[in-house]
Design a protein around this motif. Structure first.
Motif, mmCIF file in Angstrom:
data_model
loop_
_atom_site.group_PDB
_atom_site.id
_atom_site.type_symbol
_atom_site.label_atom_id
_atom_site.label_comp_id
_atom_site.label_asym_id
_atom_site.label_seq_id
_atom_site.Cartn_x
_atom_site.Cartn_y
_atom_site.Cartn_z
ATOM 1 N N ALA A 39 0.839 -1.206 0.000
ATOM 2 C CA ALA A 39 0.000 0.000 0.000
ATOM 3 C C ALA A 39 0.866 1.245 0.000
ATOM 4 O O ALA A 39 0.608 2.213 -0.732
ATOM 5 C CB ALA A 39 -0.934 0.002 1.207
ATOM 6 N N ALA A 40 1.922 1.244 0.818
ATOM 7 C CA ALA A 40 2.838 2.384 0.824
ATOM 8 C C ALA A 40 3.556 2.508 -0.511
ATOM 9 O O ALA A 40 3.818 3.613 -0.992
ATOM 10 C CB ALA A 40 3.850 2.233 1.965
ATOM 11 N N GLY A 41 3.857 1.368 -1.138
ATOM 12 C CA GLY A 41 4.467 1.400 -2.468
ATOM 13 C C GLY A 41 3.558 2.029 -3.497
ATOM 14 O O GLY A 41 4.026 2.585 -4.498
ATOM 15 N N ALA A 42 2.237 1.971 -3.243
ATOM 16 C CA ALA A 42 1.276 2.580 -4.160
ATOM 17 C C ALA A 42 1.413 4.102 -4.206
ATOM 18 O O ALA A 42 0.919 4.738 -5.142
ATOM 19 C CB ALA A 42 -0.150 2.203 -3.764
ATOM 20 N N LEU A 43 2.077 4.692 -3.217
ATOM 21 C CA LEU A 43 2.334 6.130 -3.263
ATOM 22 C C LEU A 43 3.170 6.484 -4.493
ATOM 23 O O LEU A 43 2.976 7.540 -5.099
ATOM 24 C CB LEU A 43 3.053 6.596 -1.987
ATOM 25 N N THR A 44 4.110 5.607 -4.838
ATOM 26 C CA THR A 44 4.909 5.817 -6.036
ATOM 27 C C THR A 44 4.037 5.718 -7.283
ATOM 28 O O THR A 44 4.148 6.522 -8.211
ATOM 29 C CB THR A 44 6.049 4.785 -6.113
ATOM 30 N N SER A 45 3.140 4.732 -7.302
ATOM 31 C CA SER A 45 2.234 4.588 -8.443
ATOM 32 C C SER A 45 1.297 5.781 -8.554
ATOM 33 O O SER A 45 1.014 6.263 -9.655
ATOM 34 C CB SER A 45 1.414 3.298 -8.313
ATOM 35 N N ALA A 46 0.803 6.272 -7.400
ATOM 36 C CA ALA A 46 -0.096 7.431 -7.411
ATOM 37 C C ALA A 46 0.599 8.644 -7.997
ATOM 38 O O ALA A 46 0.009 9.408 -8.776
ATOM 39 C CB ALA A 46 -0.588 7.725 -6.001
#
Length: 397
Positions: A39-46
């Motif tokens: 989920a925290a890695g999704a910050l990069t995707s966002a």
């Protein structure tokens, strides 16, 4: 290369630090905000999704502004949302700040690419692009490891404060060095026609290849910190150094790409692409060995950015029908990879396959790129090499 291009690279350095620094902060953010590492890695995707959407939209929205006004508006917005990100206690708010920061970054980079390539010689688009991307790679060498180091000392929020502070001199540099003629840039004679250039299959193939190769880069890089600590077995104190090593490789790669992107792009892509695939496979097989990991972090950083930056610069040559939006197309292609890579890398992690899995995903993405390149080679061959001026044409080339 005009000095103004190097000043624009200073702002790109701050923005590149923000975009990439999460690779060293993901575990701390996940722990502090009580979310999973994917989920925290999704910050990069966002952030990358915001860049993809924002690149063409912000470029179009700023057409009526002078370049200095556009650059300042985007950069100040970027600075302010990092302050908000540094003080928030909610993951949803942090996620929103990443999207807004990405929109501002996308607009800035699109205008900066257009400004830099307009200032450079007609056959030096690759070199101008490499200077701007040099800001990103220096961020990987210095900014990202510094962010990881600050995160270890004072928490991940200190890295966000640092990005905001580094942006201040860039604002001053733009105010002092980028001229403003007081008149808006003329709107494209056919902004709609420029968007229609996306129907050009040669442009679409080039964008797709850039997205796939950069997706492989972002996939592995986003999860590099937990890979180093859980698979390779090194302590967290090694993480900043490894990130710096990858950044050094990316700087070397952009430098090589800048030398070949204008005159010998096919040579670089034909040799670098297969080497990049071999590197990801070797990395996945030897990730438990500290010595092999150290060498491959440097090597893959070099190959990833040499091939990736060359593909992105080729967008500027292929998109001849879209002189205003070419920079936004290149920015979008780079960040499609930034969104695709971490998301795909997170899928096997969620399935419990371990932190070596993103390396295999990176290898799969490069394999897909090579397959697309092979199928579309006749199409790309007619457009990949830019025309050379007599001054740059050699007897052998």
């Amino acid at each position: 290369m005009p000095f103004t291009v190097h000043l624009l690279a200073l702002a790109v350095f701050a923005q590149g630090t923000s975009e990439f620094m999460l690779s060293g902060l993901v575990p701390d953010i996940a722990r502090d905000l009580h979310v999973s590492i994917p989920a925290a890695g999704a910050l990069t995707s966002a952030f990358a999704v915001g860049m993809i959407i924002g690149a063409p939209l912000m470029a179009l929205a700023s057409l009526r502004w002078s370049r200095r006004r556009a650059l300042l508006t985007f950069l100040v917005t970027f600075l302010l949302v990092h302050i908000l990100g540094a003080v928030t206690t909610g993951f949803a708010v942090l996620l929103a700040t990443r999207v807004v920061a990405a929109l501002a970054n996308a607009g800035f980079l699109a205008v900066a690419v257009a400004t830099a390539t307009a200032l450079a010689a007609p056959d030096a688009k690759g070199r101008a692009t490499s200077v701007l991307l040099g800001g990103v790679t220096i961020a990987c060498v210095a900014g990202v490891p510094a962010g990881a180091w600050l995160g270890q000392l004072w928490g991940w929020r200190s890295a966000f404060w640092a990005v905001a502070l580094v942006s201040v001199p860039a604002v001053i540099a733009i105010l002092r060095s980028v001229p403003s003629d007081g008149r808006p840039r003329p709107s494209s004679p056919s902004a709609r026609a420029e968007l229609r250039s996306l129907r050009n299959p040669r442009l679409v193939v080039t964008l797709l290849l850039g997205a796939l190769v950069n997706g492989a880069t972002f996939c592995a890089y986003t999860y590099l910190a937990p890979l180093i600590t859980t698979v390779t077995g090194l302590t967290s104190t090694w993480v900043p150094g490894m990130l710096a090593l990858f950044g050094l490789g990316s700087f070397l790669g952009v430098t090589v790409g800048g030398r070949f992107a204008d005159a010998r792009p096919l040579l670089l892509l034909a040799t670098g692409g297969p080497a990049l695939l071999l590197g990801w496979v070797t990395f996945a097989l030897t990730a438990t060995l500290p010595a092999a990991t150290t060498v491959l972090v440097l090597l893959q950083g070099t190959l990833s950015f040499a091939v990736g930056s060359t593909l992105i610069s080729q967008v500027l040559y292929v998109a001849k029908e879209a002189p205003t939006l070419a920079g936004s197309f290149a920015t979008a292609a780079f960040n499609v990879g930034g969104a695709l890579g971490p998301w795909l890398g997170g899928l096997p992690l969620t399935a419990g396959l371990g932190y070596r899995a993103p390396l295999w995903v990176s290898a799969l993405l490069v394999t897909t790129a090579l397959a697309v390149a092979a199928v579309s080679h006749p199409l790309r061959r007619r457009t990949s090499a830019p025309p050379q001026s007599p001054a740059h044409r050699s007897p052998s080339g």
